[in-house]
Write an enzyme that holds these catalytic residues in place. Structure first.
Site, mmCIF file in Angstrom:
data_model
loop_
_atom_site.group_PDB
_atom_site.id
_atom_site.type_symbol
_atom_site.label_atom_id
_atom_site.label_comp_id
_atom_site.label_asym_id
_atom_site.label_seq_id
_atom_site.Cartn_x
_atom_site.Cartn_y
_atom_site.Cartn_z
ATOM 1 N N ILE A 157 47.578 -96.742 14.742
ATOM 2 C CA ILE A 157 47.378 -96.676 13.289
ATOM 3 C C ILE A 157 48.189 -97.757 12.554
ATOM 4 C CG2 ILE A 157 47.446 -95.203 11.239
ATOM 5 C CD1 ILE A 157 45.273 -94.492 13.470
ATOM 6 N N GLU A 363 38.467 -102.281 13.763
ATOM 7 C CA GLU A 363 37.365 -101.946 12.834
ATOM 8 C C GLU A 363 35.993 -102.148 13.498
ATOM 9 O OE1 GLU A 363 37.733 -102.338 8.715
ATOM 10 O OE2 GLU A 363 39.916 -102.261 8.780
HETATM 11 N N1 CAA Z 1 26.869 -95.075 6.671
HETATM 12 C C1 CAA Z 1 26.536 -93.774 6.595
HETATM 13 N N2 CAA Z 1 26.308 -93.003 7.682
HETATM 14 C C2 CAA Z 1 26.404 -93.589 8.875
HETATM 15 C C3 CAA Z 1 26.731 -94.941 9.042
HETATM 16 C C4 CAA Z 1 26.988 -95.700 7.859
HETATM 17 N N3 CAA Z 1 27.342 -96.983 7.912
HETATM 18 N N4 CAA Z 1 26.765 -95.235 10.357
HETATM 19 C C5 CAA Z 1 26.449 -94.091 11.007
HETATM 20 N N5 CAA Z 1 26.222 -93.106 10.107
HETATM 21 C C6 CAA Z 1 25.830 -91.726 10.370
HETATM 22 C C7 CAA Z 1 24.483 -91.671 11.081
HETATM 23 O O1 CAA Z 1 23.420 -91.723 10.170
HETATM 24 C C8 CAA Z 1 24.579 -90.333 11.803
HETATM 25 O O2 CAA Z 1 24.318 -89.283 10.906
HETATM 26 P P1 CAA Z 1 22.941 -88.402 10.993
HETATM 27 O O3 CAA Z 1 22.951 -87.775 12.367
HETATM 28 O O4 CAA Z 1 23.065 -87.426 9.884
HETATM 29 O O5 CAA Z 1 21.830 -89.384 10.810
HETATM 30 C C9 CAA Z 1 26.057 -90.230 12.150
HETATM 31 O O6 CAA Z 1 26.747 -91.119 11.280
HETATM 32 C C10 CAA Z 1 26.327 -90.613 13.594
HETATM 33 O O7 CAA Z 1 25.849 -91.930 13.752
HETATM 34 P P2 CAA Z 1 25.388 -92.511 15.146
HETATM 35 O O8 CAA Z 1 24.460 -91.564 15.816
HETATM 36 O O9 CAA Z 1 24.962 -93.909 14.917
HETATM 37 O O10 CAA Z 1 26.794 -92.457 15.939
HETATM 38 P P3 CAA Z 1 27.215 -93.100 17.311
HETATM 39 O O11 CAA Z 1 28.007 -92.081 18.052
HETATM 40 O O12 CAA Z 1 26.064 -93.742 17.989
HETATM 41 O O13 CAA Z 1 28.282 -94.227 16.838
HETATM 42 C C11 CAA Z 1 29.054 -96.289 15.961
HETATM 43 C C12 CAA Z 1 28.001 -95.208 15.935
HETATM 44 C C13 CAA Z 1 28.548 -97.356 14.992
HETATM 45 C C14 CAA Z 1 29.222 -96.912 17.332
HETATM 46 C C15 CAA Z 1 30.399 -95.711 15.446
HETATM 47 O O14 CAA Z 1 30.910 -94.746 16.327
HETATM 48 C C16 CAA Z 1 31.457 -96.789 15.216
HETATM 49 O O15 CAA Z 1 31.440 -97.444 14.180
HETATM 50 N N6 CAA Z 1 32.395 -96.977 16.183
HETATM 51 C C17 CAA Z 1 33.515 -97.919 15.969
HETATM 52 C C18 CAA Z 1 34.677 -97.211 15.363
HETATM 53 C C19 CAA Z 1 35.510 -98.131 14.521
HETATM 54 O O16 CAA Z 1 35.039 -99.073 13.898
HETATM 55 N N7 CAA Z 1 36.786 -97.816 14.427
HETATM 56 C C20 CAA Z 1 37.661 -98.526 13.560
HETATM 57 C C21 CAA Z 1 38.899 -97.713 13.287
HETATM 58 S S1 CAA Z 1 39.771 -98.242 11.820
HETATM 59 C C22 CAA Z 1 40.509 -99.654 12.249
HETATM 60 O O17 CAA Z 1 40.302 -100.195 13.289
HETATM 61 C C23 CAA Z 1 41.433 -100.214 11.165
HETATM 62 C C24 CAA Z 1 42.121 -101.411 11.569
HETATM 63 O O18 CAA Z 1 42.101 -101.817 12.679
HETATM 64 C C25 CAA Z 1 42.913 -102.186 10.661
HETATM 65 P P1 FAD Z 2 37.110 -98.716 23.790
HETATM 66 O O1 FAD Z 2 36.258 -98.000 22.831
HETATM 67 O O2 FAD Z 2 37.624 -97.970 24.964
HETATM 68 O O3 FAD Z 2 36.348 -100.015 24.311
HETATM 69 C C1 FAD Z 2 36.736 -100.743 25.467
HETATM 70 C C2 FAD Z 2 35.710 -101.861 25.672
HETATM 71 O O4 FAD Z 2 34.422 -101.288 25.932
HETATM 72 C C3 FAD Z 2 35.541 -102.760 24.440
HETATM 73 O O5 FAD Z 2 35.292 -104.079 24.849
HETATM 74 C C4 FAD Z 2 34.310 -102.183 23.769
HETATM 75 O O6 FAD Z 2 33.626 -103.121 22.962
HETATM 76 C C5 FAD Z 2 33.485 -101.785 24.991
HETATM 77 N N1 FAD Z 2 32.524 -100.715 24.666
HETATM 78 C C6 FAD Z 2 32.785 -99.412 24.380
HETATM 79 N N2 FAD Z 2 31.653 -98.758 24.139
HETATM 80 C C7 FAD Z 2 30.641 -99.636 24.249
HETATM 81 C C8 FAD Z 2 29.227 -99.571 24.114
HETATM 82 N N3 FAD Z 2 28.601 -98.439 23.749
HETATM 83 N N4 FAD Z 2 28.503 -100.689 24.338
HETATM 84 C C9 FAD Z 2 29.113 -101.851 24.659
HETATM 85 N N5 FAD Z 2 30.452 -101.987 24.808
HETATM 86 C C10 FAD Z 2 31.201 -100.906 24.599
HETATM 87 N N6 FAD Z 2 42.182 -97.489 14.441
HETATM 88 C C11 FAD Z 2 42.286 -96.706 13.333
HETATM 89 O O7 FAD Z 2 41.650 -95.661 13.255
HETATM 90 N N7 FAD Z 2 43.083 -97.067 12.307
HETATM 91 C C12 FAD Z 2 43.816 -98.211 12.323
HETATM 92 O O8 FAD Z 2 44.525 -98.497 11.359
HETATM 93 C C13 FAD Z 2 43.742 -99.048 13.486
HETATM 94 N N8 FAD Z 2 44.496 -100.175 13.573
HETATM 95 C C14 FAD Z 2 44.528 -100.855 14.761
HETATM 96 C C15 FAD Z 2 45.443 -101.896 14.930
HETATM 97 C C16 FAD Z 2 45.566 -102.528 16.169
HETATM 98 C C17 FAD Z 2 46.578 -103.604 16.342
HETATM 99 C C18 FAD Z 2 44.738 -102.116 17.244
HETATM 100 C C19 FAD Z 2 44.863 -102.751 18.607
HETATM 101 C C20 FAD Z 2 43.803 -101.135 17.059
HETATM 102 C C21 FAD Z 2 43.692 -100.483 15.828
HETATM 103 N N9 FAD Z 2 42.817 -99.406 15.659
HETATM 104 C C22 FAD Z 2 42.897 -98.629 14.538
HETATM 105 C C23 FAD Z 2 41.968 -98.972 16.772
HETATM 106 C C24 FAD Z 2 40.730 -99.850 16.949
HETATM 107 O O9 FAD Z 2 39.805 -99.616 15.940
HETATM 108 C C25 FAD Z 2 40.166 -99.550 18.358
HETATM 109 O O10 FAD Z 2 41.077 -100.117 19.288
HETATM 110 C C26 FAD Z 2 38.772 -100.095 18.534
HETATM 111 O O11 FAD Z 2 37.855 -99.415 17.714
HETATM 112 C C27 FAD Z 2 38.326 -100.044 20.015
HETATM 113 O O12 FAD Z 2 38.549 -98.796 20.571
HETATM 114 P P2 FAD Z 2 39.305 -98.647 22.005
HETATM 115 O O13 FAD Z 2 40.553 -99.439 21.892
HETATM 116 O O14 FAD Z 2 39.407 -97.225 22.335
HETATM 117 O O15 FAD Z 2 38.351 -99.381 23.027
#
Ligand code: CAA
Ligand code: FAD
Length: 380
Positions: A157, A363
């Protein structure tokens, strides 16, 4: 979409550029080395209005458009991507999420402080076993009538220790799958909430990445964002805009690396001439400049879609995918253009290369952006 920037947008971009040069550049190498959070710099960014740029002024924000945010993110990221990730999370995940879906009471209580930078926010979706597969939440928020009982662990996080407010995604009803997930507002200091140790990272080392542990944390029902079961959609909708922020971060890292490489190539001589006169180097610069402009256009396109209330799931994902891949390539080429000097800290490009890597991961990884884009294309 108008490609000409307005006077206001230019002013904001220049203010961010000046701030980055005068306040972020000094000490950026040391903060990276020591993994030191830019506390004082983030405080000043709050004062200058960079922490709640798009928030309505009635909640203490700048009321600016998303293009201005992209431009400011690019400038801050050119110099210090650790500071810009704090800015990105606060602006486009936490402030936006609360402004779009919070109640008036939640906005008055939290958004007003977040928008001014008085407190920083964190967005907590990822878990040890749920990163890309974000619906597989193990953190639970069990409904106890007037409150939820929150248990579980969040991973990675950003702003993990420095935040005052955390938006936490958790499963309330496992039977309902993603429709049984909620988003809750947690305050630092709530009983049962603990912050784990700081991660020792490859890049963005000045940012503050922690795991968070929740043990029987009592969360009042009024801290839920949106209707019961809205938490996963909340996360997805919020991340769609967050990806524009991270795309702009990647763009900034690339622009910073390119500018350093261009300058160096005009100074460094080999075989009796400046290295920019070797076509191999000049062509690298041409490629870098072209890809940077393309990424900027994609970022501004996504920003324009958001401001015009069009769907920006796809344009935001395209901007993030392209800018992140481009940033990694451009920063690597910038190191190459610097030769051995690129491999040491004083020249900045090695840090930019390490910082670029994370933009392909957080993200939503580049692979996940392709899932989002292809699903949008195939759905028509
Ligand atoms: N807007 C509104 N609803 C949405 C949506 C969107 N953009 N995307 C999906 N949904 C809804 C779908 O419509 C669905 O709802 P319904 O069943 O009612 O239609 C529901 O969400 C589930 O969607 P999917 O079936 O598409 O879900 P999935 O399990 O196949 O996953 C995914 C979709 C796009 C892979 C999603 O899991 C995803 O975005 N994964 C990545 C997570 C991520 O980005 N994490 C970032 C953490 S924050 C962070 O990283 C901060 C930082 O570093 C600084
Ligand atoms: P995994 O999901 O285990 O993925 C491993 C590999 O498999 C990746 O190459 C991925 O692309 C691939 N993969 C997985 N599923 C599929 C698929 N269906 N098809 C093809 N390829 C696939 N999260 C937060 O919630 N809040 C934050 O503030 C935040 N900050 C972060 C800051 C840092 C420095 C880091 C390292 C991470 C942060 N994250 C945060 C988490 C970040 O969003 C996740 O690391 C990211 O979404 C990937 O998840 P994972 O690390 O579990 O990798």
């Amino acid at each position: 979409m108008d490609f000409n920037l307005t006077e206001e947008q230019i002013m904001i971009r220049d203010a961010a550029r000046d701030f980055a040069q005068s306040e972020l550049l000094p000490g950026v190498i040391e903060r990276d080395e020591k993994q030191e959070f830019p506390t004082e710099q983030i405080r000043k960014m709050g004062e200058l209005g960079f922490m709640g740029m798009m928030v309505d002024p009635k909640y203490g924000g700048g009321g600016m458009d998303t293009a201005s945010y992209v431009l400011a993110m690019e400038e801050i990221s050119k110099i210090d991507a650790s500071a810009s990730v704090v800015m990105s999370v606060n602006n486009s995940l936490v402030c936006w999420g609360l402004e779009a879906f919070g109640t008036e009471e939640q906005k008055q209580k939290y958004l007003t402080k977040l928008a001014t930078g008085e407190i920083i926010g964190a967005f907590c979706l990822s878990e040890p076993e749920a990163g890309s597969d974000a619906t597989s939440q193990s953190t639970t928020a069990i409904d106890k009538g007037d409150h939820y009982l929150l248990n579980g662990t969040k991973n990675w996080i950003t702003n993990g220790n420095t935040a005052g407010v955390y938006l936490v995604i958790a499963q309330t009803d496992i039977e309902k799958g993603h429709k049984g997930i909620n988003a809750l507002i947690i305050e630092k200091g709530m009983e049962g909430f603990e912050v784990g140790p700081k991660e020792n990272k490859l890049g963005i080392r000045g940012s503050d990445t922690h795991s968070l542990m929740f043990t029987d944390v009592k969360v009042p029902k009024e801290n839920r964002i949106g209707e019961d079961g809205f938490g996963f959609k909340f996360a997805m909708k919020t991340l769609a805009g967050g990806r524009i922020g991270i795309a702009s971060q990647a763009l900034g890292i690339a622009s910073g690396a390119y500018e350093l490489a261009l300058k160096y190539s005009k100074e460094r001589k080999s075989f009796g001439t400046e290295i920019c006169n070797h076509q191999a180097i000049a062509f690298k610069l041409a490629d870098m400049a072209t890809h940077i402009v393309a990424a900027r256009m994609l970022c501004l396109k996504a920003a324009s879609d958001k401001d015009e209330k069009k769907n920006y799931d796809q344009s935001g994902a395209m901007a993030k995918l392209y800018a992140a891949e481009m940033a990694m390539n451009v920063a690597t080429e910038a190191v190459q253009i610097h030769g051995g000097y690129g491999f040491v800290k004083e020249y900045h490009v090695e840090r930019l290369m390490r910082d670029a890597k994370i933009t392909q991961i957080y993200e939503g990884t580049s692979e996940i952006q392709k899932i989002v884009i292809s699903r949008n294309i195939l759905r028509g």
